[in-house]
Motif scaffolding. Structure first.
Motif, PDB file in Angstrom:
ATOM      1  N   ILE A   2       0.837  -1.206   0.000  1.00 54.99           N
ATOM      2  CA  ILE A   2       0.000   0.000   0.000  1.00 54.99           C
ATOM      3  C   ILE A   2       0.867   1.249   0.000  1.00 54.99           C
ATOM      4  O   ILE A   2       0.607   2.217  -0.732  1.00 54.99           O
ATOM      5  CB  ILE A   2      -0.941   0.005   1.224  1.00 54.99           C
ATOM      6  CG1 ILE A   2      -1.985  -1.098   1.108  1.00 54.99           C
ATOM      7  CG2 ILE A   2      -1.653   1.362   1.355  1.00 54.99           C
ATOM      8  CD1 ILE A   2      -2.912  -1.200   2.296  1.00 54.99           C
ATOM      9  N   ALA A   3       1.920   1.232   0.822  1.00 55.99           N
ATOM     10  CA  ALA A   3       2.818   2.385   0.898  1.00 55.99           C
ATOM     11  C   ALA A   3       3.503   2.647  -0.445  1.00 55.99           C
ATOM     12  O   ALA A   3       3.613   3.801  -0.874  1.00 55.99           O
ATOM     13  CB  ALA A   3       3.860   2.150   1.991  1.00 55.99           C
ATOM     14  N   ILE A   4       3.942   1.590  -1.115  1.00 56.31           N
ATOM     15  CA  ILE A   4       4.609   1.743  -2.419  1.00 56.31           C
ATOM     16  C   ILE A   4       3.643   2.316  -3.457  1.00 56.31           C
ATOM     17  O   ILE A   4       3.995   3.211  -4.235  1.00 56.31           O
ATOM     18  CB  ILE A   4       5.176   0.387  -2.888  1.00 56.31           C
ATOM     19  CG1 ILE A   4       6.333  -0.044  -1.976  1.00 56.31           C
ATOM     20  CG2 ILE A   4       5.652   0.471  -4.337  1.00 56.31           C
ATOM     21  CD1 ILE A   4       6.824  -1.449  -2.230  1.00 56.31           C
ATOM     22  N   MET A  15       1.588   7.048  -6.620  1.00 59.24           N
ATOM     23  CA  MET A  15       0.477   7.949  -6.928  1.00 59.24           C
ATOM     24  C   MET A  15       0.802   9.381  -6.507  1.00 59.24           C
ATOM     25  O   MET A  15       0.452  10.341  -7.205  1.00 59.24           O
ATOM     26  CB  MET A  15      -0.802   7.461  -6.236  1.00 59.24           C
ATOM     27  CG  MET A  15      -1.309   6.123  -6.743  1.00 59.24           C
ATOM     28  SD  MET A  15      -2.855   5.592  -5.960  1.00 59.24           S
ATOM     29  CE  MET A  15      -4.034   6.737  -6.711  1.00 59.24           C
ATOM     30  N   LEU A  16       1.472   9.528  -5.374  1.00 56.63           N
ATOM     31  CA  LEU A  16       1.854  10.863  -4.910  1.00 56.63           C
ATOM     32  C   LEU A  16       2.949  11.457  -5.789  1.00 56.63           C
ATOM     33  O   LEU A  16       2.992  12.674  -6.009  1.00 56.63           O
ATOM     34  CB  LEU A  16       2.333  10.778  -3.459  1.00 56.63           C
ATOM     35  CG  LEU A  16       1.240  10.495  -2.411  1.00 56.63           C
ATOM     36  CD1 LEU A  16       1.865  10.099  -1.086  1.00 56.63           C
ATOM     37  CD2 LEU A  16       0.339  11.715  -2.231  1.00 56.63           C
ATOM     38  N   TYR A  74      -8.277   6.783   0.138  1.00 60.57           N
ATOM     39  CA  TYR A  74      -8.632   5.496   0.750  1.00 60.57           C
ATOM     40  C   TYR A  74      -7.390   4.699   1.116  1.00 60.57           C
ATOM     41  O   TYR A  74      -7.303   4.120   2.211  1.00 60.57           O
ATOM     42  CB  TYR A  74      -9.515   4.670  -0.188  1.00 60.57           C
ATOM     43  CG  TYR A  74      -9.742   3.270   0.334  1.00 60.57           C
ATOM     44  CD1 TYR A  74     -10.636   3.034   1.381  1.00 60.57           C
ATOM     45  CD2 TYR A  74      -9.016   2.188  -0.178  1.00 60.57           C
ATOM     46  CE1 TYR A  74     -10.815   1.759   1.891  1.00 60.57           C
ATOM     47  CE2 TYR A  74      -9.193   0.919   0.339  1.00 60.57           C
ATOM     48  CZ  TYR A  74     -10.093   0.718   1.362  1.00 60.57           C
ATOM     49  OH  TYR A  74     -10.252  -0.554   1.876  1.00 60.57           O
ATOM     50  N   LEU A  75      -6.416   4.648   0.213  1.00 58.50           N
ATOM     51  CA  LEU A  75      -5.195   3.895   0.486  1.00 58.50           C
ATOM     52  C   LEU A  75      -4.442   4.478   1.679  1.00 58.50           C
ATOM     53  O   LEU A  75      -3.918   3.735   2.518  1.00 58.50           O
ATOM     54  CB  LEU A  75      -4.289   3.886  -0.752  1.00 58.50           C
ATOM     55  CG  LEU A  75      -4.791   3.049  -1.936  1.00 58.50           C
ATOM     56  CD1 LEU A  75      -3.849   3.205  -3.123  1.00 58.50           C
ATOM     57  CD2 LEU A  75      -4.915   1.578  -1.559  1.00 58.50           C
ATOM     58  N   PHE A 124      -3.981   2.473   5.045  1.00 55.40           N
ATOM     59  CA  PHE A 124      -2.623   2.296   5.556  1.00 55.40           C
ATOM     60  C   PHE A 124      -2.588   2.549   7.063  1.00 55.40           C
ATOM     61  O   PHE A 124      -2.018   1.762   7.832  1.00 55.40           O
ATOM     62  CB  PHE A 124      -1.674   3.244   4.831  1.00 55.40           C
ATOM     63  CG  PHE A 124      -0.259   3.217   5.337  1.00 55.40           C
ATOM     64  CD1 PHE A 124       0.638   2.284   4.856  1.00 55.40           C
ATOM     65  CD2 PHE A 124       0.169   4.137   6.281  1.00 55.40           C
ATOM     66  CE1 PHE A 124       1.961   2.259   5.316  1.00 55.40           C
ATOM     67  CE2 PHE A 124       1.467   4.115   6.749  1.00 55.40           C
ATOM     68  CZ  PHE A 124       2.366   3.175   6.266  1.00 55.40           C
ATOM     69  N   ILE A 125      -3.221   3.633   7.484  1.00 48.60           N
ATOM     70  CA  ILE A 125      -3.282   3.963   8.911  1.00 48.60           C
ATOM     71  C   ILE A 125      -4.102   2.916   9.668  1.00 48.60           C
ATOM     72  O   ILE A 125      -3.724   2.475  10.763  1.00 48.60           O
ATOM     73  CB  ILE A 125      -3.894   5.364   9.109  1.00 48.60           C
ATOM     74  CG1 ILE A 125      -3.002   6.421   8.460  1.00 48.60           C
ATOM     75  CG2 ILE A 125      -4.096   5.669  10.597  1.00 48.60           C
ATOM     76  CD1 ILE A 125      -3.607   7.816   8.442  1.00 48.60           C
TER      77      ILE A 125
END
Length: 219
Positions: free
Chosen positions: A136-138, A143-144, A189-190, A194-195
């Motif tokens: 998810i972080a990757i 995307m960022l 959402y991701l 993640f949190i």
């Protein structure tokens, strides 16, 4: 040969996503029957549906999306976090390999068998969710990064204004607006998921460690 490796990678990724979805609603004390009973009917759990609604709400209330500076901060934080997650996975797997499960087998000790199942589930759940969180972080970082590379990703989309004056906008703008709204909703959402999963992992560690500590009686 490369094609076979690619297929193997794709299958492993699919298997990881399926296992992660299962362990999002399954606790370490749950057996197969209880896990099936907890399986959500609409794919997402109730908490995840709340995250979906929050993501849509954030997209509507933030017409400019995430700023480039804020996206850069998140990328930096998540990059460090990914490294920590892989270190945690290696540590957990080493601990799993060092654990002697022979004494927990039902044939050797029926009383310790439930603790063995719980211990095995703890390692499995922790490793799977940690790897899933890293994925998810990757994805969030990629995307960022697109937001940092393209100013068009920061185009202002006022949903309330667009709905009220939809006749004044062309087809191309509407397509672009829909793409950006979906993109931002998925990103929100991701980030929230993640949190949420990180919180699940922390509570899982807490539950297991405290229960193990409580087994020790000094009196």
């Amino acid at each position: 040969m490369d094609t076979k490796k690619l297929k193997s990678f794709d299958q492993n990724l699919i298997d990881l996503l399926k296992d992660a979805h299962k362990w999002e609603y399954t606790e370490i004390n749950d057996n197969k029957e209880k896990s099936l009973q907890k399986k959500p009917k609409l794919f997402f759990t109730r908490y995840q549906w709340v995250l979906v609604l929050l993501s849509v709400g954030c997209t509507i209330l933030c017409p400019h999306g995430l700023s480039s500076n804020f996206a850069g901060y998140i990328i930096s934080g998540m990059s460090l976090f990914v490294g920590l997650l892989f270190t945690l996975v290696v540590s957990l797997f080493d601990k799993f390999n060092d654990t002697d499960f022979e004494k927990y087998k039902r044939a050797n000790n029926a009383d310790l068998y439930p603790f063995g199942v719980r211990l095995k589930n703890f390692f499995k759940r922790s490793i799977i969710l940690t790897l899933y969180t890293a994925i998810i972080a990757i994805v969030c970082i990629l995307m960022l990064a697109l937001i940092l590379m393209s100013d068009k990703m920061n185009t202002t989309i006022d949903v309330f204004n667009a709905v009220q004056y939809y006749n004044d906008y062309g087809i191309m703008f509407c397509i672009k607006a829909i793409f950006l709204l979906v993109y931002r909703s998925v990103l929100f959402y991701l980030l929230l998921n993640f949190i949420y999963i990180t919180k699940q992992m922390i509570t899982s560690f807490y539950d297991y460690m405290v229960s193990e500590i409580d087994k020790i009686h000094l009196s």
